[in-house]
Design a protein around this motif. Sequence first.
Motif, PDB file in Angstrom:
ATOM      1  N   ILE A  34       3.527  -0.914 -10.316  1.00 58.09           N
ATOM      2  CA  ILE A  34       4.654   0.108 -10.319  1.00 58.09           C
ATOM      3  C   ILE A  34       5.161   0.256  -8.639  1.00 58.09           C
ATOM      4  N   LEU A  35       4.064   0.234  -7.873  1.00 57.08           N
ATOM      5  CA  LEU A  35       4.282   0.323  -6.339  1.00 57.08           C
ATOM      6  C   LEU A  35       5.075  -0.685  -5.909  1.00 57.08           C
ATOM      7  N   LEU A  36       4.657  -2.045  -6.238  1.00 56.66           N
ATOM      8  CA  LEU A  36       5.263  -3.034  -5.741  1.00 56.66           C
ATOM      9  C   LEU A  36       6.686  -3.294  -6.312  1.00 56.66           C
ATOM     10  N   ASP A  37       6.918  -2.743  -7.537  1.00 56.73           N
ATOM     11  CA  ASP A  37       8.275  -2.877  -7.974  1.00 56.73           C
ATOM     12  C   ASP A  37       9.032  -2.012  -7.285  1.00 56.73           C
ATOM     13  N   LEU A  38       8.819  -0.692  -7.027  1.00 55.57           N
ATOM     14  CA  LEU A  38       9.452   0.155  -6.088  1.00 55.57           C
ATOM     15  C   LEU A  38       9.830  -0.624  -4.997  1.00 55.57           C
ATOM     16  N   LEU A  39       8.751  -1.103  -4.152  1.00 49.67           N
ATOM     17  CA  LEU A  39       8.952  -1.807  -2.935  1.00 49.67           C
ATOM     18  C   LEU A  39      10.029  -2.809  -3.023  1.00 49.67           C
ATOM     19  N   THR A  40       9.986  -3.773  -3.842  1.00 49.15           N
ATOM     20  CA  THR A  40      10.788  -4.878  -4.088  1.00 49.15           C
ATOM     21  C   THR A  40      12.266  -4.388  -4.501  1.00 49.15           C
ATOM     22  N   GLY A  41      12.226  -3.505  -5.482  1.00 43.65           N
ATOM     23  CA  GLY A  41      13.381  -2.788  -5.612  1.00 43.65           C
ATOM     24  C   GLY A  41      14.163  -2.345  -4.518  1.00 43.65           C
ATOM     25  N   LEU A  42      13.415  -1.521  -3.448  1.00 36.09           N
ATOM     26  CA  LEU A  42      14.448  -1.115  -2.277  1.00 36.09           C
ATOM     27  C   LEU A  42      14.449  -2.337  -1.293  1.00 36.09           C
ATOM     28  N   ALA A  43      13.821  -3.319  -1.351  1.00 32.37           N
ATOM     29  CA  ALA A  43      14.305  -4.762  -0.700  1.00 32.37           C
ATOM     30  C   ALA A  43      15.439  -5.335  -1.038  1.00 32.37           C
ATOM     31  N   LYS A  44      15.585  -5.198  -2.255  1.00 33.24           N
ATOM     32  CA  LYS A  44      16.766  -5.834  -3.072  1.00 33.24           C
ATOM     33  C   LYS A  44      17.897  -5.118  -2.726  1.00 33.24           C
ATOM     34  N   ALA A  45      17.682  -3.704  -2.872  1.00 34.71           N
ATOM     35  CA  ALA A  45      18.871  -2.749  -2.654  1.00 34.71           C
ATOM     36  C   ALA A  45      19.483  -2.834  -1.208  1.00 34.71           C
ATOM     37  N   LYS A  46      18.450  -2.926  -0.232  1.00 38.20           N
ATOM     38  CA  LYS A  46      18.696  -3.111   1.257  1.00 38.20           C
ATOM     39  C   LYS A  46      19.572  -4.492   1.414  1.00 38.20           C
ATOM     40  N   ILE A  47      18.820  -5.629   0.884  1.00 39.65           N
ATOM     41  CA  ILE A  47      19.642  -6.772   1.042  1.00 39.65           C
ATOM     42  C   ILE A  47      20.855  -6.699   0.574  1.00 39.65           C
ATOM     43  N   GLN A  48      21.410  -6.519  -0.644  1.00 39.90           N
ATOM     44  CA  GLN A  48      22.463  -6.440  -1.305  1.00 39.90           C
ATOM     45  C   GLN A  48      23.529  -5.211  -0.799  1.00 39.90           C
ATOM     46  N   GLY A  49      22.892  -4.355   0.235  1.00 42.68           N
ATOM     47  CA  GLY A  49      23.702  -3.304   0.755  1.00 42.68           C
ATOM     48  C   GLY A  49      24.262  -2.507  -0.143  1.00 42.68           C
ATOM     49  N   ARG A  50      22.993  -1.890  -1.205  1.00 41.93           N
ATOM     50  CA  ARG A  50      23.513  -0.883  -2.233  1.00 41.93           C
ATOM     51  C   ARG A  50      22.129   0.041  -2.271  1.00 41.93           C
ATOM     52  N   LEU A  51      21.628   0.383  -0.921  1.00 36.83           N
ATOM     53  CA  LEU A  51      20.763   1.148  -1.109  1.00 36.83           C
ATOM     54  C   LEU A  51      21.325   2.670  -1.258  1.00 36.83           C
ATOM     55  N   ASN A  52      20.838   3.282  -2.214  1.00 37.68           N
ATOM     56  CA  ASN A  52      21.447   4.496  -2.573  1.00 37.68           C
ATOM     57  C   ASN A  52      20.061   5.629  -2.964  1.00 37.68           C
ATOM     58  N   SER A  53      19.983   6.903  -2.416  1.00 38.01           N
ATOM     59  CA  SER A  53      19.092   7.721  -2.503  1.00 38.01           C
ATOM     60  C   SER A  53      19.006   8.287  -4.094  1.00 38.01           C
ATOM     61  N   ASP A  54      20.373   8.357  -4.508  1.00 44.29           N
ATOM     62  CA  ASP A  54      20.135   8.971  -6.114  1.00 44.29           C
ATOM     63  C   ASP A  54      19.484   7.772  -6.942  1.00 44.29           C
TER      64      ASP A  54
END
Length: 142
Positions: A34-54
């Motif tokens: 679960i922690l790895l998924d959260l971290l990789t999800g954050l990395a994906k969002a950052k790379i795609q420029g879609r990092l959103n706190s909501d």
Amino acid sequence: MPEKQGAFPAALCGALTALSENYGTICSICCALILLDLLTGLAKAKIQGRLNSDTGYKGFWRKAALLAALAFGICLDLLVEYAAAAAGLGAEFPAMIGRLLAFYIVVNECISITENLSACGARLPGFLAAALGSARDKLDQR
């Protein structure tokens, strides 16, 4: 008074120690994935420029719900084992609800992690994505 305040933490630690004998490894694996998924999800969002706190906030609570489902499954296992022992079935009736929920969580988290890594540009072996895709298809069948 201090003795009474220490009773709850002691009982909680005792219960967690008893549960860790049967469920410690699978709970640790679920939490790590679960922690790895959260971290990789954050990395994906950052790379795609879609990092959103909501989106991150909702994702966090979805992961918390997964852990609650796992805890619920473990409680059901304990209830089934207790009822089986009361009925005289004993060890002949192992409860698997918590373990099956944990397996489901592990497979889904692995699928999500590989999708996130692929979206980040990480190259993964083809057989891994194929195996997890097949597992996802079988889990989604009703």
